[in-house]
Design a protein around this motif. Structure first.
Motif, PDB file in Angstrom:
ATOM      1  N   CYS A 190       0.801  -1.230   0.000  1.00  0.00           N
ATOM      2  CA  CYS A 190       0.000   0.000   0.000  1.00  0.00           C
ATOM      3  C   CYS A 190       0.831   1.275   0.000  1.00  0.00           C
ATOM      4  O   CYS A 190       0.280   2.363  -0.089  1.00  0.00           O
ATOM      5  N   ARG A 191       2.164   1.155   0.137  1.00  0.00           N
ATOM      6  CA  ARG A 191       3.099   2.288   0.116  1.00  0.00           C
ATOM      7  C   ARG A 191       3.035   3.145   1.364  1.00  0.00           C
ATOM      8  O   ARG A 191       3.553   4.264   1.378  1.00  0.00           O
ATOM      9  N   ASN A 192       2.442   2.658   2.449  1.00  0.00           N
ATOM     10  CA  ASN A 192       2.589   3.317   3.751  1.00  0.00           C
ATOM     11  C   ASN A 192       4.012   3.113   4.238  1.00  0.00           C
ATOM     12  O   ASN A 192       4.686   2.146   3.861  1.00  0.00           O
ATOM     13  N   LEU A 193       4.485   3.981   5.093  1.00  0.00           N
ATOM     14  CA  LEU A 193       5.840   3.874   5.607  1.00  0.00           C
ATOM     15  C   LEU A 193       5.989   2.634   6.480  1.00  0.00           C
ATOM     16  O   LEU A 193       5.095   2.289   7.258  1.00  0.00           O
ATOM     17  N   VAL A 194       7.123   1.956   6.332  1.00  0.00           N
ATOM     18  CA  VAL A 194       7.455   0.790   7.155  1.00  0.00           C
ATOM     19  C   VAL A 194       8.880   0.964   7.681  1.00  0.00           C
ATOM     20  O   VAL A 194       9.594   1.884   7.280  1.00  0.00           O
ATOM     21  N   ALA A 221      -1.252 -16.998  -2.598  1.00  0.00           N
ATOM     22  CA  ALA A 221      -2.558 -17.039  -3.247  1.00  0.00           C
ATOM     23  C   ALA A 221      -2.879 -15.662  -3.818  1.00  0.00           C
ATOM     24  O   ALA A 221      -2.618 -14.635  -3.175  1.00  0.00           O
ATOM     25  N   TYR A 222      -3.438 -15.651  -5.039  1.00  0.00           N
ATOM     26  CA  TYR A 222      -3.777 -14.383  -5.677  1.00  0.00           C
ATOM     27  C   TYR A 222      -4.980 -13.756  -4.977  1.00  0.00           C
ATOM     28  O   TYR A 222      -5.936 -14.439  -4.604  1.00  0.00           O
ATOM     29  N   GLY A 223      -4.940 -12.439  -4.823  1.00  0.00           N
ATOM     30  CA  GLY A 223      -6.020 -11.722  -4.161  1.00  0.00           C
ATOM     31  C   GLY A 223      -5.462 -10.822  -3.079  1.00  0.00           C
ATOM     32  O   GLY A 223      -4.355 -11.032  -2.570  1.00  0.00           O
ATOM     33  N   GLY A 224      -6.208  -9.808  -2.685  1.00  0.00           N
ATOM     34  CA  GLY A 224      -5.767  -8.915  -1.633  1.00  0.00           C
ATOM     35  C   GLY A 224      -4.471  -8.222  -1.982  1.00  0.00           C
ATOM     36  O   GLY A 224      -4.276  -7.721  -3.091  1.00  0.00           O
ATOM     37  N   VAL A 225      -3.546  -8.213  -1.023  1.00  0.00           N
ATOM     38  CA  VAL A 225      -2.281  -7.511  -1.223  1.00  0.00           C
ATOM     39  C   VAL A 225      -1.467  -8.149  -2.351  1.00  0.00           C
ATOM     40  O   VAL A 225      -0.807  -7.442  -3.128  1.00  0.00           O
ATOM     41  N   ALA A 226      -1.526  -9.479  -2.503  1.00  0.00           N
ATOM     42  CA  ALA A 226      -0.799 -10.132  -3.602  1.00  0.00           C
ATOM     43  C   ALA A 226      -1.336  -9.673  -4.944  1.00  0.00           C
ATOM     44  O   ALA A 226      -0.570  -9.437  -5.885  1.00  0.00           O
ATOM     45  N   GLY A 227      -2.642  -9.540  -5.056  1.00  0.00           N
ATOM     46  CA  GLY A 227      -3.238  -9.054  -6.291  1.00  0.00           C
ATOM     47  C   GLY A 227      -2.823  -7.633  -6.601  1.00  0.00           C
ATOM     48  O   GLY A 227      -2.542  -7.290  -7.758  1.00  0.00           O
ATOM     49  N   ARG A 228      -2.751  -6.806  -5.567  1.00  0.00           N
ATOM     50  CA  ARG A 228      -2.328  -5.418  -5.779  1.00  0.00           C
ATOM     51  C   ARG A 228      -0.878  -5.354  -6.234  1.00  0.00           C
ATOM     52  O   ARG A 228      -0.517  -4.525  -7.073  1.00  0.00           O
ATOM     53  N   MET A 229      -0.051  -6.224  -5.694  1.00  0.00           N
ATOM     54  CA  MET A 229       1.355  -6.237  -6.099  1.00  0.00           C
ATOM     55  C   MET A 229       1.494  -6.674  -7.556  1.00  0.00           C
ATOM     56  O   MET A 229       2.274  -6.091  -8.319  1.00  0.00           O
ATOM     57  N   VAL A 230       0.752  -7.697  -7.948  1.00  0.00           N
ATOM     58  CA  VAL A 230       0.786  -8.153  -9.339  1.00  0.00           C
ATOM     59  C   VAL A 230       0.327  -7.045 -10.276  1.00  0.00           C
ATOM     60  O   VAL A 230       0.951  -6.778 -11.309  1.00  0.00           O
ATOM     61  N   GLN A 231      -0.773  -6.397  -9.925  1.00  0.00           N
ATOM     62  CA  GLN A 231      -1.296  -5.323 -10.763  1.00  0.00           C
ATOM     63  C   GLN A 231      -0.318  -4.152 -10.853  1.00  0.00           C
ATOM     64  O   GLN A 231      -0.128  -3.562 -11.921  1.00  0.00           O
TER      65      GLN A 231
END
Length: 248
Positions: free
Chosen positions: A18-22, A79-89
Motif C-alpha cells: 500500500c506504500r505506507n511507511l514501514v 494465493a492471488y487476491g488482496g495484497v498479492a493481487g495489488r502487487m501483481v497489478q
C-alpha cells in the motif's frame, strides 16, 4: 546501518502492498500483512494446489489426475487476491519493477525443491508488439531476480511468443487454451540453451495453466528434459469461483 540514514531520509521504505511507511525495505505494513496467504504444504505434488489436510505421500489432486499437465511441477509463492493481487497489478500495469526483487524472494522460498536439479530459468515471453507497448515483461523481471537469488542460468531468449494473443482476462478455460495454442516457439538457434536441461518456467500468475502449459510444450518439443512452473501468485478456485472474477 548508521551510514544508510541519508538514503532512508530521502527514500524512506514503504509497504510493498500500500506504500505506507514501514521500518525496513521489502516488508508489509501491519494492515497488509494479514491479507497475504503464503502457499504451504500439504499440496498436490504436481499442481502445487494446497490440500486442506495431509492426504498421504504422492496423493494427487483431481485436476492433476483428470487433466495431466505438460509440466512436471507447478509452485506458487502466494494465493492471488488482496495484497498479492495489488502487487501483481502494480508490477504489471504501473511500472513497479522495484517490486520484482522482493516478490522473487518469496518465490525462492516456494521453489526450494525445484532448484536442486534445475538447469535454466526461462520467463514466459511477451510478443514483441506488446513488449514495445509495455516496455518491459513482468515475467522476465521476476525470472531475472529469481535466477540471481537461486544462482541459476537466466535465458530469456530461449523462448519467444511468435504471434499476438488475446488478453486471457474474461476467457473461459477452453478459450484460454485455444488462445495460446502454438503461440510459443524455441528458435532453432536457441535450442541448445535448454536441450537436455530441466527448465524453471516463470510467470507472474497461474490461473488455469493454459499459458504456462503452452509454453512448457514448446520447451519440451525443443528438447528440454523437463519443465517446472514457478509463479508469484496462484488463483485458487475457492477464492475465485469463476473466471469472471479474475482481473489478471
Amino acid at each position: 546501518m548508521a551510514r544508510d540514514w541519508p538514503v532512508r531520509l530521502l527514500f524512506p521504505p514503504v509497504c510493498l502492498g500500500c506504500r505506507n511507511l514501514v521500518t525496513a525495505p521489502g516488508t508489509l505494513c501491519p494492515e497488509c500483512w494479514p491479507g497475504l496467504r503464503f502457499l504451504e504444504r500439504p499440496w498436490c505434488p504436481v499442481m502445487g494446489t494446497p490440500f486442506p489436510h495431509e492426504m498421504g505421500e504422492g496423493f494427487l489432486s483431481g485436476e492433476a489426475i483428470a487433466n495431466p499437465p505438460p509440466f512436471a511441477r507447478a509452485r506458487s509463492a502466494v494465493a492471488y487476491g488482496g495484497v498479492a493481487g495489488r502487487m501483481v497489478q502494480a508490477l504489471k500495469f504501473s511500472d513497479r519493477t522495484d517490486l520484482a526483487p522482493w516478490m522473487a524472494r518469496w518465490m525462492l522460498r516456494a521453489a526450494s525443491e525445484l532448484i536442486t536439479d534445475a538447469g535454466v530459468v526461462v520467463p514466459v515471453p511477451l510478443h514483441r508488439r506488446r513488449f514495445f507497448m509495455r516496455r518491459f515483461n513482468q515475467a522476465a523481471e521476476l525470472a531475472r531476480a529469481f535466477a540471481r537469488l537461486a544462482g541459476l542460468d537466466y535465458r530469456p531468449e530461449a523462448l519467444v511468443r511468435r504471434r499476438v494473443t488475446r488478453q486471457q482476462v474474461g476467457l473461459g478455460a477452453r478459450e484460454r487454451e485455444e488462445n495460446v495454442r502454438g503461440a510459443f516457439l524455441v528458435p532453432p538457434q536457441r535450442a541448445r540453451l535448454i536441450e537436455g536441461k530441466r527448465v524453471i518456467l516463470v510467470d507472474d500468475v497461474f490461473t488455469t495453466g493454459a499459458t504456462v502449459g503452452a509454453a512448457a510444450r514448446a520447451l519440451k518439443r525443443a528438447g528440454a528434459r523437463e519443465v517446472d512452473v514457478l509463479t508469484f501468485a496462484r488463483a485458487l478456485k475457492e477464492d475465485f469461483p469463476s473466471d469472471s472474477a479474475l482481473i489478471i
